[in-house]
Design a protein around this motif. Structure first.
Motif: not given
Length: 306
Positions: A110-127
């Motif tokens: 999955l390719s994302t910007t750093a902003t999307f990766s850190q603020l949107r993806v990382m908090p949701r990895l558990g889900r």
């Protein structure tokens, strides 16, 4: 009595595809947009790559690349071949990778910007692990999103109007932008009672990007205001650094609601005013041409929206 098989299968792949080497080298050239970079990746000379591609064009009797003064460009025939070849090679590579590691998990890049990766993806990895335990995610984080032909990725997150020519876009969500700060900053300074008062607060900002990232002057203009030269407490190259500064109580940042919802829900950041700008653009998950929008892809859409 001999049964009639599919014409291509009956002929045998070897007769239809004279050179797998030529196909591999064509794919590398198309992906990089360069004979030189393809040759470097493959560990051969540029002349050898050029010869293989020329022979492939002669066998097919079509031109696959336009040779321009300062580079090359795929023709429509070349794009058609590259789309199906890229998908097929990635599927083969994924199987090799899975068999080699001895597991049945599915890896998605999955390719994302750093902003999307850190603020949107990382908090949701558990889900994601709970909802789709068979999926292994590999994040290809970059400063800006670009042409899918130059990236070895399965999916890409983009912010924009959804009208791109290199893939099929599935909308994730729209955005809204408003001032945010830490509770500590708000306790020390209080909320501004007008837009003019907001001009003179400790503003935190990030550099604009090619993806339409909104800065304070743009945000004010969207509300019909034309402020004088703004006084910044801190300006950062990355939006993630701007948010870190806000969390540490250094000032007021523009909050992209979909990126900061977890920080707002936890109370680490608070909305400073009710003023909001809703951009015309939205976030999309882009599936490269030649790949299917599978149940796994739709599952990732649901996860990213959650």
């Amino acid at each position: 009595m001999k049964t009639q098989e599919n014409g291509n299968t009956h002929k045998g792949y070897r007769r239809i595809i004279p050179s797998m080497t030529a196909l591999l080298e064509f794919e590398a050239v198309a992906r990089h947009g360069s004979f030189t970079l393809a040759a470097r990746e493959l560990g051969v000379t540029q002349a050898a790559v050029s010869k293989q591609v020329r022979q492939l064009e002669e066998n097919l009797r079509v031109q696959l690349f336009q040779r321009l003064h300062r580079g090359i460009r795929l023709t429509s025939e070349g794009q058609a071949l590259f789309s199906v070849l890229s998908e097929s090679l990635q599927k083969v590579a994924a199987v090799f990778d899975r068999l080699g590691e001895g597991n049945s998990e599915q890896e998605l890049i999955l390719s994302t910007t750093a902003t999307f990766s850190q603020l949107r993806v990382m908090p949701r990895l558990g889900r994601l692990r709970e909802a789709m335990p068979q999926v292994r995610l590999r994040l290809a984080t970059q400063m800006f999103t670009g042409d899918l032909r130059n990236q070895d990725v399965d999916l890409l997150v983009r912010y924009g109007d959804g009208r791109w020519t290199d893939g099929h876009a599935v909308q994730l969500f729209e955005e809204e932008i408003f001032p945010v700060c830490s509770p500590a900053w708000l306790a020390r300074n209080g909320a501004p009672d007008s837009l003019e008062a907001l001009y003179d607060t400790d503003l935190l900002d990030a550099d604009a990007t090619t993806e339409g990232w909104m800065t304070w002057p743009t945000w004010f203009r969207e509300l019909g205001e034309h402020p004088p030269k703004l006084r910044y407490s801190l300006r950062c190259h990355l939006y993630t650094d701007t948010i870190q500064a806000a969390l540490h109580g250094h000032g007021v940042a523009l909050g992209w609601g979909r990126m900061l919802d977890h920080l707002l829900a936890s109370g680490e950041l608070v909305r400073l005013t009710d003023l909001v700008v809703r951009p015309r653009e939205a976030y999309y998950l882009v599936v490269p041409h030649g790949r299917d929008t599978t149940a796994t892809v739709l599952g990732l859409v649901d996860w990213l929206r959650s």
